[in-house]
Scaffold this motif. Structure first.
Motif, mmCIF file in Angstrom:
data_model
loop_
_atom_site.group_PDB
_atom_site.id
_atom_site.type_symbol
_atom_site.label_atom_id
_atom_site.label_comp_id
_atom_site.label_asym_id
_atom_site.label_seq_id
_atom_site.Cartn_x
_atom_site.Cartn_y
_atom_site.Cartn_z
ATOM 1 N N UNK A 37 53.706 30.745 88.847
ATOM 2 C CA UNK A 37 55.066 30.955 88.337
ATOM 3 C C UNK A 37 55.180 30.544 86.884
ATOM 4 N N UNK A 38 55.945 31.311 86.136
ATOM 5 C CA UNK A 38 56.103 31.062 84.709
ATOM 6 C C UNK A 38 56.824 29.755 84.430
ATOM 7 N N UNK A 39 57.544 29.246 85.410
ATOM 8 C CA UNK A 39 58.242 27.971 85.197
ATOM 9 C C UNK A 39 57.265 26.817 85.005
ATOM 10 N N UNK A 40 56.003 27.034 85.298
ATOM 11 C CA UNK A 40 54.975 26.009 85.109
ATOM 12 C C UNK A 40 54.220 26.164 83.790
ATOM 13 N N UNK A 41 54.686 27.048 82.923
ATOM 14 C CA UNK A 41 53.978 27.310 81.669
ATOM 15 C C UNK A 41 53.862 26.058 80.798
ATOM 16 N N UNK A 42 54.933 25.333 80.621
ATOM 17 C CA UNK A 42 54.892 24.155 79.750
ATOM 18 C C UNK A 42 53.810 23.178 80.202
ATOM 19 N N UNK A 43 53.758 22.900 81.490
ATOM 20 C CA UNK A 43 52.750 21.973 82.018
ATOM 21 C C UNK A 43 51.344 22.486 81.735
ATOM 22 N N UNK A 44 51.134 23.778 81.897
ATOM 23 C CA UNK A 44 49.803 24.353 81.670
ATOM 24 C C UNK A 44 49.451 24.402 80.187
ATOM 25 N N UNK A 45 50.430 24.641 79.338
ATOM 26 C CA UNK A 45 50.163 24.595 77.896
ATOM 27 C C UNK A 45 49.686 23.206 77.499
ATOM 28 N N UNK A 60 60.505 40.209 81.659
ATOM 29 C CA UNK A 60 61.809 39.643 82.016
ATOM 30 C C UNK A 60 61.850 38.112 81.982
ATOM 31 N N UNK A 61 60.698 37.478 81.937
ATOM 32 C CA UNK A 61 60.619 36.013 81.884
ATOM 33 C C UNK A 61 60.449 35.489 80.451
ATOM 34 N N UNK A 62 60.645 36.347 79.473
ATOM 35 C CA UNK A 62 60.417 35.964 78.081
ATOM 36 C C UNK A 62 61.236 34.733 77.671
ATOM 37 N N UNK A 63 62.465 34.628 78.154
ATOM 38 C CA UNK A 63 63.291 33.461 77.806
ATOM 39 C C UNK A 63 62.643 32.159 78.280
ATOM 40 N N UNK A 64 61.988 32.192 79.425
ATOM 41 C CA UNK A 64 61.296 31.002 79.925
ATOM 42 C C UNK A 64 60.064 30.685 79.071
ATOM 43 N N UNK A 65 59.389 31.730 78.614
ATOM 44 C CA UNK A 65 58.230 31.540 77.742
ATOM 45 C C UNK A 65 58.680 30.908 76.428
ATOM 46 N N UNK A 84 57.699 45.117 83.198
ATOM 47 C CA UNK A 84 58.513 44.529 84.283
ATOM 48 C C UNK A 84 57.690 43.450 84.965
ATOM 49 N N UNK A 85 56.545 43.864 85.446
ATOM 50 C CA UNK A 85 55.551 42.966 86.023
ATOM 51 C C UNK A 85 54.255 43.744 86.165
ATOM 52 N N UNK A 86 53.217 43.071 86.577
ATOM 53 C CA UNK A 86 51.911 43.716 86.658
ATOM 54 C C UNK A 86 51.893 44.842 87.688
ATOM 55 N N UNK A 87 52.575 44.656 88.795
ATOM 56 C CA UNK A 87 52.581 45.688 89.832
ATOM 57 C C UNK A 87 53.167 46.990 89.291
ATOM 58 N N UNK A 88 54.253 46.883 88.545
ATOM 59 C CA UNK A 88 54.862 48.083 87.962
ATOM 60 C C UNK A 88 53.908 48.740 86.971
ATOM 61 N N UNK A 89 53.203 47.935 86.189
ATOM 62 C CA UNK A 89 52.227 48.466 85.232
ATOM 63 C C UNK A 89 51.125 49.244 85.973
ATOM 64 N N UNK A 90 50.644 48.679 87.077
ATOM 65 C CA UNK A 90 49.574 49.334 87.831
ATOM 66 C C UNK A 90 50.063 50.614 88.511
ATOM 67 N N UNK A 91 51.265 50.588 89.063
ATOM 68 C CA UNK A 91 51.830 51.783 89.702
ATOM 69 C C UNK A 91 51.999 52.895 88.667
ATOM 70 N N UNK A 92 52.504 52.558 87.502
ATOM 71 C CA UNK A 92 52.693 53.554 86.439
ATOM 72 C C UNK A 92 51.345 54.105 85.977
ATOM 73 N N UNK A 93 50.352 53.228 85.821
ATOM 74 C CA UNK A 93 49.036 53.659 85.344
ATOM 75 C C UNK A 93 48.347 54.587 86.339
ATOM 76 N N UNK A 94 48.450 54.261 87.617
ATOM 77 C CA UNK A 94 47.759 55.045 88.645
ATOM 78 C C UNK A 94 48.536 56.288 89.050
ATOM 79 N N UNK A 95 49.850 56.198 89.017
ATOM 80 C CA UNK A 95 50.680 57.295 89.511
ATOM 81 C C UNK A 95 50.889 57.146 91.008
#
Length: 172
Positions: A37-45, A60-65, A84-95
Protein backbone atom coordinates in the motif's frame (compact mmCIF):
# COMPACT_ATOMS: atom_id res chain seq x y z
CA UNK A 1 27.84 2.53 -5.44
CA UNK A 2 24.52 2.03 -3.67
CA UNK A 3 22.02 -0.59 -4.68
CA UNK A 4 18.79 0.24 -6.49
CA UNK A 5 15.48 -0.53 -4.84
CA UNK A 6 12.16 -0.40 -6.66
CA UNK A 7 9.24 0.38 -4.36
CA UNK A 8 5.89 -1.01 -5.53
CA UNK A 9 2.47 -0.99 -3.92
CA UNK A 10 1.66 -4.70 -4.06
CA UNK A 11 2.78 -8.22 -4.89
CA UNK A 12 1.10 -8.08 -8.30
CA UNK A 13 3.25 -5.06 -9.21
CA UNK A 14 6.38 -7.03 -8.33
CA UNK A 15 5.21 -10.02 -10.39
CA UNK A 16 4.44 -7.80 -13.38
CA UNK A 17 7.85 -6.08 -13.18
CA UNK A 18 9.66 -9.40 -13.00
CA UNK A 19 7.69 -10.74 -15.97
CA UNK A 20 8.26 -7.51 -17.95
CA UNK A 21 12.02 -7.77 -17.36
CA UNK A 22 11.91 -11.27 -18.85
CA UNK A 23 9.87 -10.03 -21.83
CA UNK A 24 12.35 -7.20 -22.39
CA UNK A 25 15.31 -9.57 -21.84
CA UNK A 26 16.72 -7.09 -19.33
CA UNK A 27 17.86 -8.75 -16.13
CA UNK A 28 16.50 -6.84 -13.16
CA UNK A 29 19.26 -6.61 -10.60
CA UNK A 30 17.38 -4.12 -8.44
CA UNK A 31 15.59 -5.28 -5.32
CA UNK A 32 11.81 -4.95 -5.59
CA UNK A 33 10.33 -4.00 -2.23
CA UNK A 34 6.59 -4.44 -1.80
CA UNK A 35 5.14 -1.68 0.38
CA UNK A 36 1.69 -3.29 0.81
CA UNK A 37 0.00 0.00 0.00
CA UNK A 38 1.15 3.49 -0.86
CA UNK A 39 0.41 4.64 2.67
CA UNK A 40 3.64 2.88 3.65
CA UNK A 41 5.78 4.90 1.23
CA UNK A 42 7.29 7.22 3.84
CA UNK A 43 8.48 4.29 5.97
CA UNK A 44 10.02 2.59 2.93
CA UNK A 45 11.71 5.78 1.73
CA UNK A 46 13.35 6.16 5.14
CA UNK A 47 14.24 2.47 5.31
CA UNK A 48 15.99 2.68 1.92
CA UNK A 49 17.47 6.17 2.33
CA UNK A 50 20.97 4.93 1.51
CA UNK A 51 19.76 3.28 -1.69
CA UNK A 52 18.86 4.58 -5.12
CA UNK A 53 15.05 4.47 -5.09
CA UNK A 54 12.62 4.08 -7.98
CA UNK A 55 8.88 4.15 -7.22
CA UNK A 56 5.96 2.66 -9.16
CA UNK A 57 2.54 3.79 -7.97
CA UNK A 58 -1.03 4.43 -9.09
CA UNK A 59 -1.70 8.00 -10.28
CA UNK A 60 -4.85 8.42 -8.16
CA UNK A 61 -2.55 8.08 -5.13
CA UNK A 62 -0.31 10.97 -6.20
CA UNK A 63 -1.41 13.13 -3.25
CA UNK A 64 -0.15 10.43 -0.87
CA UNK A 65 3.15 10.26 -2.74
CA UNK A 66 3.56 14.03 -2.53
CA UNK A 67 2.81 13.96 1.19
CA UNK A 68 5.37 11.20 1.82
CA UNK A 69 8.01 13.02 -0.23
CA UNK A 70 7.39 16.24 1.69
CA UNK A 71 8.12 14.45 4.98
CA UNK A 72 11.02 12.26 3.87
CA UNK A 73 14.70 13.03 3.88
CA UNK A 74 15.13 10.34 1.20
CA UNK A 75 14.04 11.28 -2.29
CA UNK A 76 13.55 8.79 -5.11
CA UNK A 77 15.61 9.14 -8.25
CA UNK A 78 12.51 8.40 -10.31
CA UNK A 79 8.72 8.13 -9.91
CA UNK A 80 6.45 6.35 -12.37
CA UNK A 81 2.67 6.32 -12.21
CA UNK A 82 0.18 3.91 -13.70
CA UNK A 83 -2.75 5.89 -15.06
CA UNK A 84 -5.39 4.24 -12.86
CA UNK A 85 -3.53 1.19 -11.66
CA UNK A 86 -1.40 -1.58 -13.08
CA UNK A 87 -4.36 -3.84 -13.85
CA UNK A 88 -5.94 -1.16 -16.03
CA UNK A 89 -2.61 -0.63 -17.81
CA UNK A 90 -2.34 -4.36 -18.54
CA UNK A 91 -5.96 -4.67 -19.72
CA UNK A 92 -5.49 -1.70 -22.07
CA UNK A 93 -2.17 -3.06 -23.38
CA UNK A 94 -3.51 -6.55 -24.05
CA UNK A 95 -7.01 -5.64 -25.17
CA UNK A 96 -10.19 -7.23 -23.89
CA UNK A 97 -10.13 -10.22 -26.26
CA UNK A 98 -6.65 -11.33 -25.23
CA UNK A 99 -7.42 -10.79 -21.55
CA UNK A 100 -10.46 -13.03 -21.98
CA UNK A 101 -8.22 -15.65 -23.62
CA UNK A 102 -5.99 -15.57 -20.52
CA UNK A 103 -9.04 -15.83 -18.25
CA UNK A 104 -10.14 -18.88 -20.21
CA UNK A 105 -6.65 -20.43 -20.05
CA UNK A 106 -6.62 -19.87 -16.28
CA UNK A 107 -9.94 -21.70 -15.95
CA UNK A 108 -11.84 -18.64 -14.75
CA UNK A 109 -14.24 -18.24 -17.67
CA UNK A 110 -17.27 -19.44 -15.63
CA UNK A 111 -16.50 -16.86 -12.92
CA UNK A 112 -16.05 -14.16 -15.58
CA UNK A 113 -19.38 -15.05 -17.19
CA UNK A 114 -21.11 -14.99 -13.80
CA UNK A 115 -19.75 -11.52 -13.06
CA UNK A 116 -20.49 -10.19 -16.54
CA UNK A 117 -24.00 -11.62 -16.35
CA UNK A 118 -24.92 -9.68 -13.22
CA UNK A 119 -27.37 -6.88 -14.07
CA UNK A 120 -25.09 -4.18 -12.66
CA UNK A 121 -22.17 -5.21 -14.89
CA UNK A 122 -24.10 -5.72 -18.13
CA UNK A 123 -24.17 -2.01 -18.91
CA UNK A 124 -20.48 -1.32 -18.33
CA UNK A 125 -17.75 -1.57 -20.97
CA UNK A 126 -16.02 -4.94 -20.95
CA UNK A 127 -12.71 -3.32 -19.91
CA UNK A 128 -14.33 -1.91 -16.76
CA UNK A 129 -15.78 -5.27 -15.83
CA UNK A 130 -12.42 -6.96 -16.51
CA UNK A 131 -10.84 -4.46 -14.12
CA UNK A 132 -13.45 -5.33 -11.50
CA UNK A 133 -12.89 -9.04 -12.16
CA UNK A 134 -9.15 -8.74 -11.52
CA UNK A 135 -9.74 -7.29 -8.06
CA UNK A 136 -12.80 -9.27 -7.05
CA UNK A 137 -11.09 -12.22 -5.36
CA UNK A 138 -7.97 -12.14 -3.21
CA UNK A 139 -4.90 -13.27 -5.10
CA UNK A 140 -6.40 -12.78 -8.55
CA UNK A 141 -4.37 -9.62 -9.28
CA UNK A 142 -1.20 -11.48 -8.41
CA UNK A 143 -2.15 -14.52 -10.46
CA UNK A 144 -2.98 -12.48 -13.55
CA UNK A 145 -0.17 -9.90 -13.41
CA UNK A 146 2.54 -12.12 -14.87
CA UNK A 147 0.07 -14.04 -17.08
CA UNK A 148 -1.02 -10.81 -18.78
CA UNK A 149 2.53 -9.51 -19.15
CA UNK A 150 3.54 -12.86 -20.67
CA UNK A 151 1.17 -12.40 -23.63
CA UNK A 152 2.54 -8.96 -24.49
CA UNK A 153 5.32 -8.23 -26.94
CA UNK A 154 8.04 -5.87 -25.68
CA UNK A 155 6.53 -2.98 -27.66
CA UNK A 156 3.12 -3.62 -26.05
CA UNK A 157 4.26 -3.48 -22.43
CA UNK A 158 2.72 -0.65 -20.40
CA UNK A 159 4.95 2.43 -20.40
CA UNK A 160 5.31 2.61 -16.59
CA UNK A 161 6.70 -0.95 -16.40
CA UNK A 162 9.22 -0.30 -19.16
CA UNK A 163 10.29 3.02 -17.65
CA UNK A 164 10.76 1.54 -14.18
CA UNK A 165 12.98 -1.20 -15.60
CA UNK A 166 14.98 1.33 -17.62
CA UNK A 167 15.38 3.65 -14.62
CA UNK A 168 16.43 0.79 -12.38
CA UNK A 169 19.06 -0.24 -14.91
CA UNK A 170 20.65 3.21 -15.16
CA UNK A 171 23.65 3.99 -13.02
CA UNK A 172 23.34 6.67 -10.38
Amino acid sequence: MSRTVILVEGESDRAALQAAAVTLRRPLSAEIAVMYGITNLLRHLEEHAADRIVVLYDAPEHHRVERALAHSSAQPSALFACERDLEEELIRAAGADRVLDVIEAEGDLPAWRALRGQPFHREYPVEEVLHRFMGSIGGRKLRYASALVAILRPDELPRPLVEVIQAASESR
